[in-house]
Design a protein around this motif. Sequence first.
Motif, PDB file in Angstrom:
ATOM      1  N   LEU A 132     -40.912  11.257  36.364  1.00 29.33           N
ATOM      2  CA  LEU A 132     -39.988  11.937  35.468  1.00 29.33           C
ATOM      3  C   LEU A 132     -39.018  12.874  36.179  1.00 29.33           C
ATOM      4  CD1 LEU A 132     -42.278  12.632  32.399  1.00 29.33           C
ATOM      5  CD2 LEU A 132     -40.542  10.868  32.705  1.00 29.33           C
ATOM      6  N   ASP A 133     -38.825  12.677  37.453  1.00 26.18           N
ATOM      7  CA  ASP A 133     -37.770  13.393  38.155  1.00 26.18           C
ATOM      8  C   ASP A 133     -36.460  12.996  37.489  1.00 26.18           C
ATOM      9  OD1 ASP A 133     -35.652  14.010  39.867  1.00 26.18           O
ATOM     10  OD2 ASP A 133     -36.860  13.722  41.657  1.00 26.18           O
ATOM     11  N   PRO A 134     -35.632  13.955  37.098  1.00 22.16           N
ATOM     12  CA  PRO A 134     -34.394  13.623  36.368  1.00 22.16           C
ATOM     13  C   PRO A 134     -33.485  12.619  37.084  1.00 22.16           C
ATOM     14  CG  PRO A 134     -34.777  15.981  36.298  1.00 22.16           C
ATOM     15  CD  PRO A 134     -35.823  15.397  37.210  1.00 22.16           C
ATOM     16  N   GLN A 135     -33.626  12.471  38.363  1.00 22.67           N
ATOM     17  CA  GLN A 135     -32.809  11.514  39.101  1.00 22.67           C
ATOM     18  C   GLN A 135     -33.340  10.091  38.978  1.00 22.67           C
ATOM     19  OE1 GLN A 135     -29.949  12.525  40.534  1.00 22.67           O
ATOM     20  NE2 GLN A 135     -30.473  14.507  39.670  1.00 22.67           N
ATOM     21  N   THR A 136     -34.569   9.908  38.469  1.00 19.80           N
ATOM     22  CA  THR A 136     -35.191   8.596  38.538  1.00 19.80           C
ATOM     23  C   THR A 136     -35.388   7.886  37.207  1.00 19.80           C
ATOM     24  OG1 THR A 136     -37.403   9.558  38.452  1.00 19.80           O
ATOM     25  CG2 THR A 136     -36.444   9.232  40.635  1.00 19.80           C
ATOM     26  N   TYR A 137     -35.114   8.535  36.096  1.00 19.31           N
ATOM     27  CA  TYR A 137     -35.307   7.848  34.823  1.00 19.31           C
ATOM     28  C   TYR A 137     -34.007   7.792  34.037  1.00 19.31           C
ATOM     29  CZ  TYR A 137     -35.620  12.398  32.440  1.00 19.31           C
ATOM     30  OH  TYR A 137     -35.357  13.642  31.948  1.00 19.31           O
ATOM     31  N   ILE A 138     -33.988   6.896  33.050  1.00 20.09           N
ATOM     32  CA  ILE A 138     -32.844   6.763  32.167  1.00 20.09           C
ATOM     33  C   ILE A 138     -33.326   7.110  30.757  1.00 20.09           C
ATOM     34  CG2 ILE A 138     -31.032   5.228  31.309  1.00 20.09           C
ATOM     35  CD1 ILE A 138     -31.568   3.451  33.785  1.00 20.09           C
ATOM     36  N   LEU A 139     -32.688   8.072  30.134  1.00 18.03           N
ATOM     37  CA  LEU A 139     -33.105   8.561  28.817  1.00 18.03           C
ATOM     38  C   LEU A 139     -32.452   7.745  27.709  1.00 18.03           C
ATOM     39  CD1 LEU A 139     -34.617  10.700  27.141  1.00 18.03           C
ATOM     40  CD2 LEU A 139     -32.571  12.137  27.345  1.00 18.03           C
ATOM     41  N   TRP A 140     -33.295   7.200  26.830  1.00 13.09           N
ATOM     42  CA  TRP A 140     -32.826   6.448  25.665  1.00 13.09           C
ATOM     43  C   TRP A 140     -32.068   7.397  24.744  1.00 13.09           C
ATOM     44  CZ3 TRP A 140     -31.582   2.056  23.672  1.00 13.09           C
ATOM     45  CH2 TRP A 140     -31.572   1.846  22.289  1.00 13.09           C
ATOM     46  N   PRO A 141     -30.833   7.042  24.330  1.00 16.79           N
ATOM     47  CA  PRO A 141     -30.064   7.911  23.435  1.00 16.79           C
ATOM     48  C   PRO A 141     -30.762   8.074  22.088  1.00 16.79           C
ATOM     49  CG  PRO A 141     -28.682   6.150  24.333  1.00 16.79           C
ATOM     50  CD  PRO A 141     -30.096   5.836  24.701  1.00 16.79           C
ATOM     51  N   ALA A 142     -31.014   9.301  21.706  1.00 17.07           N
ATOM     52  CA  ALA A 142     -31.747   9.574  20.467  1.00 17.07           C
ATOM     53  C   ALA A 142     -30.893   9.344  19.224  1.00 17.07           C
ATOM     54  CB  ALA A 142     -32.264  11.010  20.481  1.00 17.07           C
ATOM     55  N   ASP A 143     -29.595   9.457  19.364  1.00 16.86           N
ATOM     56  CA  ASP A 143     -28.695   9.321  18.220  1.00 16.86           C
ATOM     57  C   ASP A 143     -28.496   7.851  17.875  1.00 16.86           C
ATOM     58  OD1 ASP A 143     -26.721   9.423  16.298  1.00 16.86           O
ATOM     59  OD2 ASP A 143     -25.263  10.485  17.552  1.00 16.86           O
ATOM     60  N   ASP A 144     -29.049   7.425  16.740  1.00 18.60           N
ATOM     61  CA  ASP A 144     -28.922   6.031  16.301  1.00 18.60           C
ATOM     62  C   ASP A 144     -27.472   5.621  16.053  1.00 18.60           C
ATOM     63  OD1 ASP A 144     -31.635   5.686  16.381  1.00 18.60           O
ATOM     64  OD2 ASP A 144     -31.943   6.021  14.246  1.00 18.60           O
ATOM     65  N   GLU A 145     -26.621   6.574  15.779  1.00 21.11           N
ATOM     66  CA  GLU A 145     -25.230   6.294  15.444  1.00 21.11           C
ATOM     67  C   GLU A 145     -24.336   6.122  16.678  1.00 21.11           C
ATOM     68  OE1 GLU A 145     -24.306   5.997  12.148  1.00 21.11           O
ATOM     69  OE2 GLU A 145     -26.440   6.237  11.733  1.00 21.11           O
ATOM     70  N   ASP A 146     -24.787   6.560  17.836  1.00 26.24           N
ATOM     71  CA  ASP A 146     -23.949   6.550  19.036  1.00 26.24           C
ATOM     72  C   ASP A 146     -24.025   5.188  19.742  1.00 26.24           C
ATOM     73  OD1 ASP A 146     -22.440   7.071  21.257  1.00 26.24           O
ATOM     74  OD2 ASP A 146     -23.417   8.976  21.716  1.00 26.24           O
ATOM     75  N   VAL A 147     -23.257   4.251  19.237  1.00 26.91           N
ATOM     76  CA  VAL A 147     -23.256   2.884  19.763  1.00 26.91           C
ATOM     77  C   VAL A 147     -22.782   2.858  21.210  1.00 26.91           C
ATOM     78  CG1 VAL A 147     -22.263   0.576  19.462  1.00 26.91           C
ATOM     79  CG2 VAL A 147     -22.937   1.921  17.464  1.00 26.91           C
TER      80      VAL A 147
END
Length: 166
Positions: A130-145
């Motif tokens: 979970l080092d911020p440089q190593t993961y990709i965060l799933w966008p929480a906003d369902d509306e943000d296509v």
Amino acid sequence: MYLLRRHDDRIVDEQHLTYDGYVVYSTDDTPWIIKEVLPNLEEKHGLALCVHERDFDVGGAIVDNIVESVEESRKVLIVLSKNSIQSKWCQFSINYAHRKSLVNGPESLIVILKEEISSRFVSSSIRLLLDPQTYILWPADDEDVDARVLFWERVAARMKGVTGRE
């Protein structure tokens, strides 16, 4: 239905690996895997993924299926969620993939943080991922296509080994 077994015997690269990536996820996250991961990475980006519900040998030992799938894949895509960090099989898969990455390099692991997870539930081995440089965060906003399109482009680029800053 996305969980039908593939019979195309596709050769992915010069090392004759079967898959571009083995996906580590909890069975509780299967609906998200079917709705998001498979259409975006297999259909849109042409990647061959190994998912346990579809691609494991029926009747085979789970440990053997995991080890063989990791060994037959160029990358390991780890979907971290509240469900996966509580799964013993996900823990085993993550630990095995992490061990393999010590030989193959850290770029062989791709981590998707599907949702925010309280640090009190995170083991020390998961904390390393979970080092911020190593993961990709799933966008929480369902509306943000646009954010979701960018997310899948970033994941696909890492799966394909494309380098560069994002």
